[in-house]
Design a protein around this motif. Structure first.
Motif, PDB file in Angstrom:
ATOM      1  N   ALA A  38       5.539 -36.650  13.061  1.00 12.69           N
ATOM      2  CA  ALA A  38       4.217 -36.377  12.494  1.00 12.69           C
ATOM      3  C   ALA A  38       3.273 -37.560  12.695  1.00 12.69           C
ATOM      4  N   ILE A  39       3.802 -38.768  12.674  1.00 17.94           N
ATOM      5  CA  ILE A  39       2.966 -39.964  12.767  1.00 17.94           C
ATOM      6  C   ILE A  39       2.566 -40.271  14.208  1.00 17.94           C
ATOM      7  N   VAL A  40       3.514 -40.177  15.129  1.00 16.43           N
ATOM      8  CA  VAL A  40       3.257 -40.570  16.524  1.00 16.43           C
ATOM      9  C   VAL A  40       2.132 -39.748  17.171  1.00 16.43           C
ATOM     10  N   PRO A  41       2.113 -38.402  17.052  1.00 15.99           N
ATOM     11  CA  PRO A  41       1.002 -37.651  17.662  1.00 15.99           C
ATOM     12  C   PRO A  41      -0.362 -38.013  17.072  1.00 15.99           C
ATOM     13  N   GLY A  42      -0.389 -38.320  15.775  1.00 14.46           N
ATOM     14  CA  GLY A  42      -1.651 -38.720  15.156  1.00 14.46           C
ATOM     15  C   GLY A  42      -2.185 -40.009  15.742  1.00 14.46           C
ATOM     16  N   ALA A  63      -2.179 -25.896  13.967  1.00 15.13           N
ATOM     17  CA  ALA A  63      -1.919 -24.879  12.934  1.00 15.13           C
ATOM     18  C   ALA A  63      -0.985 -23.804  13.471  1.00 15.13           C
ATOM     19  N   ILE A  64      -1.175 -23.397  14.720  1.00 17.02           N
ATOM     20  CA  ILE A  64      -0.284 -22.395  15.320  1.00 17.02           C
ATOM     21  C   ILE A  64       1.126 -22.968  15.481  1.00 17.02           C
ATOM     22  N   MET A  65       1.223 -24.226  15.932  1.00 19.81           N
ATOM     23  CA  MET A  65       2.545 -24.854  16.065  1.00 19.81           C
ATOM     24  C   MET A  65       3.255 -24.892  14.711  1.00 19.81           C
ATOM     25  N   SER A  66       2.522 -25.283  13.665  1.00 20.01           N
ATOM     26  CA  SER A  66       3.105 -25.368  12.326  1.00 20.01           C
ATOM     27  C   SER A  66       3.525 -23.995  11.817  1.00 20.01           C
ATOM     28  N   SER A  67       2.689 -22.993  12.070  1.00 22.42           N
ATOM     29  CA  SER A  67       3.015 -21.635  11.632  1.00 22.42           C
ATOM     30  C   SER A  67       4.276 -21.135  12.326  1.00 22.42           C
ATOM     31  N   VAL A  82      21.684 -25.444  14.657  1.00 24.85           N
ATOM     32  CA  VAL A  82      21.098 -26.762  14.403  1.00 24.85           C
ATOM     33  C   VAL A  82      19.975 -27.051  15.395  1.00 24.85           C
ATOM     34  N   GLY A  83      20.143 -26.652  16.651  1.00 24.83           N
ATOM     35  CA  GLY A  83      19.107 -26.884  17.657  1.00 24.83           C
ATOM     36  C   GLY A  83      17.802 -26.201  17.319  1.00 24.83           C
ATOM     37  N   VAL A  84      17.876 -24.975  16.815  1.00 26.58           N
ATOM     38  CA  VAL A  84      16.666 -24.240  16.432  1.00 26.58           C
ATOM     39  C   VAL A  84      16.001 -24.903  15.238  1.00 26.58           C
ATOM     40  N   LEU A  85      16.798 -25.360  14.274  1.00 25.24           N
ATOM     41  CA  LEU A  85      16.240 -26.053  13.111  1.00 25.24           C
ATOM     42  C   LEU A  85      15.564 -27.357  13.530  1.00 25.24           C
ATOM     43  N   LEU A  86      16.173 -28.077  14.478  1.00 26.37           N
ATOM     44  CA  LEU A  86      15.547 -29.298  15.001  1.00 26.37           C
ATOM     45  C   LEU A  86      14.210 -28.962  15.658  1.00 26.37           C
ATOM     46  N   LEU A  87      14.199 -27.916  16.460  1.00 25.16           N
ATOM     47  CA  LEU A  87      12.960 -27.496  17.120  1.00 25.16           C
ATOM     48  C   LEU A  87      11.910 -27.098  16.077  1.00 25.16           C
ATOM     49  N   SER A  88      12.340 -26.427  15.022  1.00 26.14           N
ATOM     50  CA  SER A  88      11.426 -26.002  13.969  1.00 26.14           C
ATOM     51  C   SER A  88      10.741 -27.193  13.313  1.00 26.14           C
ATOM     52  N   PHE A  89      11.520 -28.182  12.885  1.00 25.55           N
ATOM     53  CA  PHE A  89      10.863 -29.280  12.176  1.00 25.55           C
ATOM     54  C   PHE A  89      10.125 -30.213  13.124  1.00 25.55           C
ATOM     55  N   LEU A  90      10.536 -30.281  14.402  1.00 23.81           N
ATOM     56  CA  LEU A  90       9.763 -31.068  15.363  1.00 23.81           C
ATOM     57  C   LEU A  90       8.421 -30.396  15.670  1.00 23.81           C
ATOM     58  N   LEU A  91       8.417 -29.064  15.795  1.00 27.54           N
ATOM     59  CA  LEU A  91       7.159 -28.335  15.980  1.00 27.54           C
ATOM     60  C   LEU A  91       6.226 -28.576  14.802  1.00 27.54           C
ATOM     61  N   PHE A  92       6.785 -28.543  13.592  1.00 29.62           N
ATOM     62  CA  PHE A  92       5.958 -28.765  12.412  1.00 29.62           C
ATOM     63  C   PHE A  92       5.459 -30.201  12.363  1.00 29.62           C
ATOM     64  N   GLY A  93       6.333 -31.161  12.615  1.00 32.11           N
ATOM     65  CA  GLY A  93       5.926 -32.563  12.574  1.00 32.11           C
ATOM     66  C   GLY A  93       4.851 -32.874  13.600  1.00 32.11           C
ATOM     67  N   ILE A  94       5.081 -32.469  14.853  1.00 30.31           N
ATOM     68  CA  ILE A  94       4.099 -32.728  15.914  1.00 30.31           C
ATOM     69  C   ILE A  94       2.808 -31.972  15.630  1.00 30.31           C
ATOM     70  N   GLY A  95       2.932 -30.719  15.187  1.00 28.37           N
ATOM     71  CA  GLY A  95       1.746 -29.941  14.854  1.00 28.37           C
ATOM     72  C   GLY A  95       0.939 -30.569  13.735  1.00 28.37           C
ATOM     73  N   GLN A  96       1.630 -31.063  12.740  1.00 30.91           N
ATOM     74  CA  GLN A  96       0.955 -31.720  11.622  1.00 30.91           C
ATOM     75  C   GLN A  96       0.181 -32.943  12.095  1.00 30.91           C
ATOM     76  N   GLY A  97       0.825 -33.792  12.869  1.00 34.66           N
ATOM     77  CA  GLY A  97       0.189 -35.023  13.320  1.00 34.66           C
ATOM     78  C   GLY A  97      -0.881 -34.807  14.362  1.00 34.66           C
ATOM     79  N   LEU A  98      -0.751 -33.742  15.143  1.00 33.65           N
ATOM     80  CA  LEU A  98      -1.687 -33.463  16.230  1.00 33.65           C
ATOM     81  C   LEU A  98      -3.081 -33.102  15.739  1.00 33.65           C
ATOM     82  N   GLY A  99      -3.181 -32.448  14.603  1.00 34.13           N
ATOM     83  CA  GLY A  99      -4.511 -32.055  14.149  1.00 34.13           C
ATOM     84  C   GLY A  99      -4.643 -31.673  12.700  1.00 34.13           C
ATOM     85  N   VAL A 100      -3.653 -30.967  12.148  1.00 34.27           N
ATOM     86  CA  VAL A 100      -3.779 -30.480  10.765  1.00 34.27           C
ATOM     87  C   VAL A 100      -3.924 -31.634   9.782  1.00 34.27           C
TER      88      VAL A 100
END
Length: 197
Positions: A38-42, A63-67, A82-100
């Protein structure tokens, strides 16, 4: 944004531990990766591209990535991977830092007149944190101890970010002056008639 972000931030270990897929140590390592994502993309993307591309396009993408990241938790087979869960929280983290995350913080102060800016921001963030705190009281019930109900968290988080996407898109289309504030001074973005205190 506050309820999904607070839920994932504060209850991340609890949610992952309830799935019994990884150890508690690995869960906390995942949480560290989530915060970094979340921090690095910001720092590396938002602050360099927000004035060039515009804040709204970055916000809508994030917002779409987070959704999507939360809707991934809706389908039970994904919760056993576990791989899908990792992808889920990475999408949310990157999405959060990218703009939301950064755009929400910017817009929460820019539209207040200078005389009210600190009080206004304090009220906005107090309200958001209060609502997140109330929701947090029910998070353990939603996740459940007898059965895994993480999919409910997926629905709630996904719908919140989908609504954020729709609201910002509507504002951008019909009232762009509210959300298209890059390259403007704080005087230009605040209301025309500030309230005197």
């Amino acid at each position: 944004m506050g309820i999904p972000a607070s839920t994932y931030g504060e209850f991340f270990p609890y949610i992952f531990d309830s799935l019994h897929l990884v150890s508690a140590r690995v869960t906390f390592a995942f949480e560290a990766i989530y915060f970094a994502s979340a921090i690095v993309p910001g720092v590396l993307i938002f602050y360099y591209l927000s004035d060039k591309l515009g804040r709204v396009p970055l916000y809508l993408i994030s917002a779409i990535m987070s959704s999507i990241s939360f809707f991934m938790l809706v389908y039970p087979p994904f919760l056993k991977n576990v791989g899908v869960l990792l992808l889920s929280f990475l999408l949310f983290g990157i999405g959060q830092g990218l703009g939301v995350w950064p755009t929400t913080r910017l817009l929460s102060i820019e539209h207040f007149p200078t005389s009210l800016r600190n009080s206004g921001q304090g009220f906005v963030w107090f309200t958001m944190r209060f609502e997140a705190g109330i929701f947090g009281l029910f998070t353990p019930l939603i996740v459940g101890t007898s059965g895994i109900h993480v999919d409910y968290i997926g629905y709630i988080g996904g719908i919140f970010f989908l609504l954020a996407f729709i609201i910002v898109l509507i504002l951008y289309r019909f009232h762009p002056e509210y959300v298209k504030t890059e390259r403007k001074s704080l005087d230009e973005t605040s209301y025309d008639n500030p309230i005197e205190i």
